[in-house]
Scaffold this motif. Sequence first.
Motif, mmCIF file in Angstrom:
data_model
loop_
_atom_site.group_PDB
_atom_site.id
_atom_site.type_symbol
_atom_site.label_atom_id
_atom_site.label_comp_id
_atom_site.label_asym_id
_atom_site.label_seq_id
_atom_site.Cartn_x
_atom_site.Cartn_y
_atom_site.Cartn_z
ATOM 1 N N UNK A 382 0.074 2.449 -11.187
ATOM 2 C CA UNK A 382 0.500 1.056 -11.317
ATOM 3 C C UNK A 382 1.993 0.922 -11.569
ATOM 4 N N UNK A 383 2.753 1.957 -11.232
ATOM 5 C CA UNK A 383 4.189 1.931 -11.477
ATOM 6 C C UNK A 383 4.945 1.030 -10.523
ATOM 7 N N UNK A 384 6.250 1.027 -10.668
ATOM 8 C CA UNK A 384 7.102 0.202 -9.816
ATOM 9 C C UNK A 384 7.014 0.669 -8.372
ATOM 10 N N UNK A 385 7.070 -0.250 -7.414
ATOM 11 C CA UNK A 385 6.981 0.141 -6.001
ATOM 12 C C UNK A 385 8.182 0.971 -5.564
ATOM 13 N N UNK A 386 7.962 1.794 -4.548
ATOM 14 C CA UNK A 386 9.012 2.638 -3.988
ATOM 15 C C UNK A 386 9.671 1.896 -2.829
ATOM 16 N N UNK A 387 10.981 1.877 -2.794
ATOM 17 C CA UNK A 387 11.698 1.184 -1.721
ATOM 18 C C UNK A 387 11.499 1.928 -0.408
ATOM 19 N N UNK A 388 11.578 1.232 0.731
ATOM 20 C CA UNK A 388 11.418 1.904 2.034
ATOM 21 C C UNK A 388 12.419 3.025 2.248
ATOM 22 N N UNK A 389 13.652 2.877 1.737
ATOM 23 C CA UNK A 389 14.658 3.927 1.907
ATOM 24 C C UNK A 389 14.243 5.199 1.192
ATOM 25 N N UNK A 390 13.723 5.057 -0.036
ATOM 26 C CA UNK A 390 13.275 6.226 -0.797
ATOM 27 C C UNK A 390 11.983 6.776 -0.217
ATOM 28 N N UNK A 391 11.089 5.895 0.226
ATOM 29 C CA UNK A 391 9.801 6.327 0.776
ATOM 30 C C UNK A 391 9.974 7.227 1.988
ATOM 31 N N UNK A 392 11.043 6.988 2.762
ATOM 32 C CA UNK A 392 11.278 7.808 3.958
ATOM 33 C C UNK A 392 11.767 9.203 3.620
ATOM 34 N N UNK A 393 12.176 9.438 2.364
ATOM 35 C CA UNK A 393 12.759 10.729 1.985
ATOM 36 C C UNK A 393 11.946 11.495 0.954
ATOM 37 N N UNK A 394 10.844 10.939 0.462
ATOM 38 C CA UNK A 394 10.162 11.538 -0.684
ATOM 39 C C UNK A 394 9.580 12.915 -0.379
ATOM 40 N N UNK A 395 9.320 13.230 0.897
ATOM 41 C CA UNK A 395 8.757 14.532 1.233
ATOM 42 C C UNK A 395 9.828 15.551 1.617
ATOM 43 N N UNK A 396 11.084 15.164 1.551
ATOM 44 C CA UNK A 396 12.161 16.090 1.877
ATOM 45 C C UNK A 396 12.393 17.050 0.717
ATOM 46 N N UNK A 397 12.608 18.347 1.004
ATOM 47 C CA UNK A 397 12.834 19.312 -0.084
ATOM 48 C C UNK A 397 14.117 19.002 -0.846
ATOM 49 N N UNK A 398 13.998 18.984 -2.180
ATOM 50 C CA UNK A 398 15.168 18.763 -3.017
ATOM 51 C C UNK A 398 15.493 17.306 -3.281
ATOM 52 N N UNK A 399 14.803 16.374 -2.591
ATOM 53 C CA UNK A 399 15.097 14.955 -2.812
ATOM 54 C C UNK A 399 14.324 14.452 -4.024
ATOM 55 N N UNK A 400 15.020 13.816 -4.953
ATOM 56 C CA UNK A 400 14.380 13.272 -6.142
ATOM 57 C C UNK A 400 15.255 12.179 -6.726
ATOM 58 N N UNK A 401 14.598 11.196 -7.317
ATOM 59 C CA UNK A 401 15.315 10.131 -8.026
ATOM 60 C C UNK A 401 15.330 10.398 -9.526
ATOM 61 N N UNK A 402 14.872 11.592 -9.925
ATOM 62 C CA UNK A 402 14.734 11.918 -11.346
ATOM 63 C C UNK A 402 15.768 12.920 -11.816
#
Length: 441
Positions: A382-402
């Motif tokens: 139930x967390x905050x939604x993921x933006x389309x820009x981030x959603x397109x990169x979430x499976x890339x190695x090394x990509x993180x917003x944390x």
Amino acid sequence: MPEITFTIILFYSFPEAMVLVLLSLSLLGIRPGFRKILLIGGIQALFDVLLFLVVGKLIAIPFGVHTVAQIAAMAMIIRRVMRFPYQDSCLAVLFGFSIYLCIETLMYPAMIFIIKDFVPSVVSPDNWWQRLPMFIMQLMITLLVAFLIYRFNIRFMSGWKRKTGNSLFLLASLMLVQSILMLWLGLQYYIDDKNHANFGIPIHFSFVLMNTAIPVITLMVIKQCMEFIRNEVETQAQLDNLRHIEELLNTMRVQRHNFTHELQVIYGLLEVQAFQEARDYLKKSVNEVAATSELVRTDNLGVTALLHTKAGLAEARSIDLHITVKTSLRQLPLEVRDVNLILGNLIDNAMEAVAQLPVPERKVEVMIGQDLRGFVVEVNNSGSPISPEVSAKIFMPGFSTKGEGRGMGLYSVQTLVHKYNGDIQAESDGNGTSFRVVIPG
């Protein structure tokens, strides 16, 4: 000089395109049917006609640019006909063209050594027949290379995006540019010097050796890069497994302590004849046992242990973790280690996504089931939604917003899902984020 004609372009482009398609798809470990090769080759030949007879008349096409255009067109055609992801087809065509250009570069000194009056040049109405013997030999060698790749199961392209992300694209592009430069330098070397027929064996041998060594070294570098990234992923997976084991041990210690404490409480309530209070206390414990029995439905001790661990962590963090198991996992074609890696990463990410919310809103749902496509795992938060820009990169190695040092979890999950020919999808809206994994049964 007369202009290049439709017939000449079609005569060279059509068989060349078919051979290149076969070579490129062989790098993916695929042997397409003859009809599909014929279809792709025909469409590619028509594109070449458009490129040289229409675009070529409007603007001067620099050397090498036409090759890049042909690569983009062939990748798109393969994607449409074979229904491959564009990234896979584009990368395969990049390497296919690179190998083909290397073969063409090596053919010039060989043909000049065999045929003394051979004139290396581009195809034109005046000399197209002079290049025909070399063209036929080049096609035959390329066919032989494609056959050897398929015969010995050399799936150089298998799983490239799961292991290297976009890094392999850069290496493939580098190899293509290198092949184009080698071909251009070779043509200049032999066309500009009028005495090329008298070079002799040493110079021919040196040229062949140089043109052979450079692509081989490039391929070795690419292989080492892929091995390095693969080892990094495996190391990360092992660290995740160790972390899960540590969490499981801590949860077991907590459960043992709580069980002893609960027995003491119930015994004390019965001693003072507080039967209603004892009944209410036992009711809570029975509900926890019922939740435990839900986890046991997996029929997989390793998965059950992981889910117990995550349930304990969720309780400690005041997160409402609801787990629903609708099917047995006895027939799931995954190793326990791989199942736990997928589930563990998805649940961890979901709990992190709701950690900053108010306690009543911290909700994570896990569903394990089965449908016509295979086994299904859904993890919703139930967390905050993921933006389309981030959603397109979430499976890339090394990509993180944390922060740095993160970003390998979802990449590892996607790697394992694709390893078993499965699919993973992410959806995010105002109600939260959902990850859905489907593994063929």
